[in-house]
Design an enzyme around this catalytic site. Structure first.
Site: not given
Ligand code: S3P
Length: 433
Positions: A93, A319, A350
């Site tokens: 993601g 997380d 989750r």
């Molecule tokens: C992340 C930001 C978080 C986190 C993801 C990694 C990042 O998501 O949950 O595992 O590396 O910027 P969000 O910022 O969209 O909440």
């Protein structure tokens, strides 16, 4: 792959957890934006961050990998091109939300992103909204899901107020802002992880913070110094939780990144009465600008009490909230997480997967609209848990098994490869000491 985790004897020894996933993604992307080759030491060799190396190769960067040392020869800021190839983000993601920021400014070139079945359920409208305001053209499935295509344009700087705290969306807009005309400002409702800001300011990108607003200026060329990636606190959180929960355990975790925007889990552990001792270099004051502080963390088993996690604290351990639920099962009293609707948009929903998963192991846990409520019963029975293709759920099940009365079978343990391929080996090593 189904793996059984039996109730464990004491976990003992020293461990360097795997490299930080968030920082590895950013290092590879910034390396691809640079004009000169960049060496990254301690790069995470896991599925998610290997997807990022493949993605930057797809758009024209050259990548050489020797163990955890990666050299990226970038395209420069304005010469990325995919030549009609789809960028496969796999399960990542962060890759899916950060890379389009930079690519949105590649005038006259288009980039299509796709990924696995979990990624196809994760929204991209949250990045499409600001990128469109900057001038990019984005076509997404049902206007909000992958696969999606970014048509690069000349971008203009904007001021964007994030509707929810998201380091991914913030980083996407900042990367786009570097090649946009004028200045770009992102306003965050509450602080989220700031690895992008630290990295860019260390590289001399004009970037400053004024309260909740972060502004980045236009950059003509990016020169990147070598980057070292510390160990990932989100991966370390699993052996930490195991050490806290399994009787007689005593662990030392080395070189763990404790940037305060990531280390909320340590504060929650403190409140729960857990014994996790490390240098408090992670405090907000006195940090070197652009630096990622690290600490060695000494962990010992001990009793826990319930706590409440809510408000501004939530993004600082987003997380690790599944582990807070597990710790809550062993604590005295009630543990509540609220204000965490974002959990619904992670590698799985989750709130649902953690609550159903832990309930199946005997936990007294209820889902709410924005979190969960756990009644501490002093332990957990055990049983079977489904990982739903979510790496953190697989490792949650494993830690639950080690600390349970009857053991836990994790269905789909291979999901751990996304962030922590050596998880099973590391736990086995700690059990042998
Ligand atoms: C992340 C930001 C978080 C986190 C993801 C990694 C990042 O998501 O949950 O595992 O590396 O910027 P969000 O910022 O969209 O909440």
């Amino acid at each position: 792959m189904n793996v059984r985790f039996d109730p464990s004897g004491p976990l003992k020894g020293r461990l360097t957890p795997p490299a930080d996933k968030s920082i590895s993604h950013r290092a590879a992307i910034v390396g691809a934006m640079a004009t000169e080759p960049v060496t990254i030491t301690g790069y995470l060799a896991a599925e998610d961050t290997l997807s990022t190396l493949k993605a930057v190769q797809t758009i024209g960067a050259l990548v050489q990998r020797e163990g955890d040392r990666v050299t990226v020869r970038g395209t420069g800021l304005r010469a990325a091109e995919a030549h009609g190839e789809t960028i496969d983000v796999g399960n990542a993601g962060t890759l899916m939300r950060l890379l389009p920021g930079w690519l949105a400014g590649q005038e006259g070139r288009s980039f299509t992103f796709d990924g696995d079945s979990s990624i196809r359920k994760r929204p991209v409208d949250r990045i499409a909204v600001p990128l469109r305001q900057m001038g990019a053209v984005i076509e997404a499935t049902d206007d909000r899901l992958p696969p999606f295509t970014v048509h690069g344009q000349r971008l203009r700087g904007i001021r964007y107020e994030l509707p929810v705290a998201s380091a991914q969306v913030k980083s996407c807009v900042l990367l786009a802002g570097m090649i946009a005309d004028g200045e770009t400002t992102v306003v965050e409702p509450v602080a989220s992880r700031d690895h992008t800001e630290r990295l860019l300011s260390r590289l001399g990108v004009p970037l400053w913070r004024d309260g909740d607003a972060i502004t980045v200026g236009h950059v003509d060329e990016l020169t990147v110094e070598d980057i070292h990636v510390p160990a990932d606190i989100s991966s370390a959180a699993f052996p930490i939780a195991a050490g806290v929960l399994v009787k007689g355990s005593r662990l030392l975790l080395r070189d763990v990144g404790v940037n305060w925007t990531r280390a909320g889990f340590l504060d929650v552990l403190d409140r729960m009465g857990a014994i996790v001792v490390g240098e408090r270099e992670r405090r907000r004051d006195g940090e070197v600008p652009g630096h990622e502080p690290t600490a060695d963390l000494d962990v010992a088993h001990g009793p826990l009490k319930g706590t409440v996690v809510e408000g501004d604290e939530v993004p600082l351990l987003i997380d690790e909230l599944p582990l807070v639920a597990l710790l809550g099962c062993f604590a005295e009293g009630e543990t509540i997480v609220r204000g965490a609707e974002e959990l619904k948009h992670k590698e799985s929903d989750r709130i649902a997967t953690v609550v159903d998963g832990l309930r199946g192991l005997g936990a007294e846990i209820e889902a709410t609209d924005d979190g969960f409520v756990v009644q501490g019963t002093g332990g957990i029975r055990g049983g079977t848990i489904e990982a739903h293709g979510d790496h953190r759920l697989a490792m949650l099940g494993a830690v639950a098994g080690l600390a349970s009365r009857e053991g836990v079978e994790v269905i789909g343990m291979e999901a751990a490869e996304v962030s922590y391929p050596a998880f099973g080996d590391d736990i086995a090593r700690l059990q042998r000491r």
